[in-house]
Design a protein around this motif. Structure first.
Motif, PDB file in Angstrom:
ATOM      1  N   ASP A 135     -10.255 -11.529  -2.566  1.00  0.00           N
ATOM      2  CA  ASP A 135      -9.396 -11.273  -1.151  1.00  0.00           C
ATOM      3  C   ASP A 135      -7.287 -10.863  -2.000  1.00  0.00           C
ATOM      4  OD1 ASP A 135     -11.255 -12.566  -0.239  1.00  0.00           O
ATOM      5  OD2 ASP A 135     -10.007 -14.416   0.830  1.00  0.00           O
ATOM      6  N   ALA A 136      -7.519 -11.176  -3.146  1.00  0.00           N
ATOM      7  CA  ALA A 136      -6.094 -10.284  -3.642  1.00  0.00           C
ATOM      8  C   ALA A 136      -6.038  -9.132  -3.517  1.00  0.00           C
ATOM      9  CB  ALA A 136      -5.667 -11.361  -4.796  1.00  0.00           C
ATOM     10  N   LEU A 137      -8.106  -8.283  -4.482  1.00  0.00           N
ATOM     11  CA  LEU A 137      -7.974  -7.513  -4.961  1.00  0.00           C
ATOM     12  C   LEU A 137      -7.984  -6.962  -3.987  1.00  0.00           C
ATOM     13  CD1 LEU A 137     -10.199  -8.039  -8.276  1.00  0.00           C
ATOM     14  CD2 LEU A 137      -7.843  -7.756  -8.715  1.00  0.00           C
ATOM     15  N   ARG A 138      -8.949  -7.322  -2.334  1.00  0.00           N
ATOM     16  CA  ARG A 138      -8.375  -6.361  -1.917  1.00  0.00           C
ATOM     17  C   ARG A 138      -7.863  -6.319  -0.686  1.00  0.00           C
ATOM     18  NH1 ARG A 138     -12.590  -9.022   3.051  1.00  0.00           N
ATOM     19  NH2 ARG A 138     -14.415  -8.755   1.338  1.00  0.00           N
ATOM     20  N   ASP A 139      -6.670  -7.610  -0.946  1.00  0.00           N
ATOM     21  CA  ASP A 139      -5.047  -6.295  -0.249  1.00  0.00           C
ATOM     22  C   ASP A 139      -4.613  -6.038  -0.690  1.00  0.00           C
ATOM     23  OD1 ASP A 139      -3.281  -7.869   1.130  1.00  0.00           O
ATOM     24  OD2 ASP A 139      -2.064  -8.145   0.182  1.00  0.00           O
ATOM     25  N   ARG A 140      -4.673  -5.320  -2.665  1.00  0.00           N
ATOM     26  CA  ARG A 140      -3.927  -4.444  -3.325  1.00  0.00           C
ATOM     27  C   ARG A 140      -4.450  -3.380  -2.724  1.00  0.00           C
ATOM     28  NH1 ARG A 140      -3.411  -6.696  -8.859  1.00  0.00           N
ATOM     29  NH2 ARG A 140      -3.090  -4.758  -9.528  1.00  0.00           N
ATOM     30  N   LEU A 141      -5.999  -3.570  -3.225  1.00  0.00           N
ATOM     31  CA  LEU A 141      -6.497  -1.661  -2.415  1.00  0.00           C
ATOM     32  C   LEU A 141      -6.464  -1.523  -1.310  1.00  0.00           C
ATOM     33  CD1 LEU A 141      -8.554  -0.003  -3.548  1.00  0.00           C
ATOM     34  CD2 LEU A 141     -10.438  -1.169  -2.490  1.00  0.00           C
ATOM     35  N   MET A 142      -5.632  -2.063  -0.566  1.00  0.00           N
ATOM     36  CA  MET A 142      -5.948  -2.061   0.866  1.00  0.00           C
ATOM     37  C   MET A 142      -3.923  -1.696   0.441  1.00  0.00           C
ATOM     38  SD  MET A 142      -8.778  -1.688   2.385  1.00  0.00           S
ATOM     39  CE  MET A 142      -7.677  -2.055   4.235  1.00  0.00           C
ATOM     40  N   ARG A 143      -3.307  -2.113   0.276  1.00  0.00           N
ATOM     41  CA  ARG A 143      -1.821  -1.896   0.167  1.00  0.00           C
ATOM     42  C   ARG A 143      -1.975   0.151  -0.282  1.00  0.00           C
ATOM     43  NH1 ARG A 143       2.372  -5.483   1.208  1.00  0.00           N
ATOM     44  NH2 ARG A 143       0.920  -7.306   2.301  1.00  0.00           N
TER      45      ARG A 143
END
Length: 199
Positions: free
Chosen positions: A55-63
């Motif tokens: 989830d943290a990596l997905r959030d960073r990717l979306m940002r």
């Protein structure tokens, strides 16, 4: 002759192993205590940790994707504005040339036009060509008429005066035309406005 005494051999290395203490043997009790203190994470804990990392990596990717998209849109807008309004400074600098020729033509009397018809015609052609060039590059002239309503977005009131037969906010004199480049106002039209109170 007396028998020589036997000297100790100093060159021989001492036997350190004979004097070093032996390591204490590991006891099964100590190992069992360490094993009891260490608890292997359960499968649920591992899954939860991996999901949090995902989830943290997905959030960073979306940002990062959102930042890249905003940068692309900003660059596209800057490029488009550069194409549309890149000549704004040059167009603004040419406006006094237009004003000078327009005032010269306004000052010509009938006698002067007859005496120097070629010169007057040359100034008129030059002014017309200047307006055509400005028009080709997106510059439009704002030419209000006497009696039009004052528009603060397109006009600049140079004075107010109570003129009979007019209403408040009505243009009573046009002093200079205005110009705009596409949607950007280069210069508002300079006008005089009636100050008669509303009836």
């Amino acid at each position: 002759m007396a028998e020589a005494q036997k000297k100790p051999a100093y060159d021989e290395e001492p036997d350190l192993a004979a004097h070093s203490p032996e390591p204490a043997p590991a006891t099964d009790a100590g190992l069992s205590e360490e094993a009891a203190a260490y608890e292997a994470p359960s499968e649920a804990d591992i899954i939860a940790e991996l999901q949090a990392e995902r989830d943290a990596l997905r959030d960073r990717l979306m940002r990062a994707l959102a930042d890249a998209e905003n940068t692309r849109k900003r660059a596209e807008k800057d490029r488009r504005d550069g194409m549309l309004y890149g000549g704004a400074r040059l167009a603004r600098d040419l406006l006094p040339v237009h004003d000078g020729m327009a005032r010269a033509l306004d000052a010509v009397t009938d006698e002067g036009r007859a005496a120097a018809s070629g010169l007057v015609e040359g100034v008129e052609l030059t002014l017309r060509e200047l307006l055509n060039i400005l028009h080709r590059h997106g510059v439009e002239r704002i030419s209000p008429k006497v009696g039009d309503s004052f528009d603060p977005h397109r006009h600049e009131a140079m004075f107010e005066a109570p003129v009979p037969g007019t209403t408040a906010g009505q243009i009573i004199q046009v002093m200079a035309d205005g110009f705009r480049l596409h949607e950007q106002l280069l210069r508002p039209a300079q006008v005089g406005v009636s100050s008669n109170p509303a009836s």
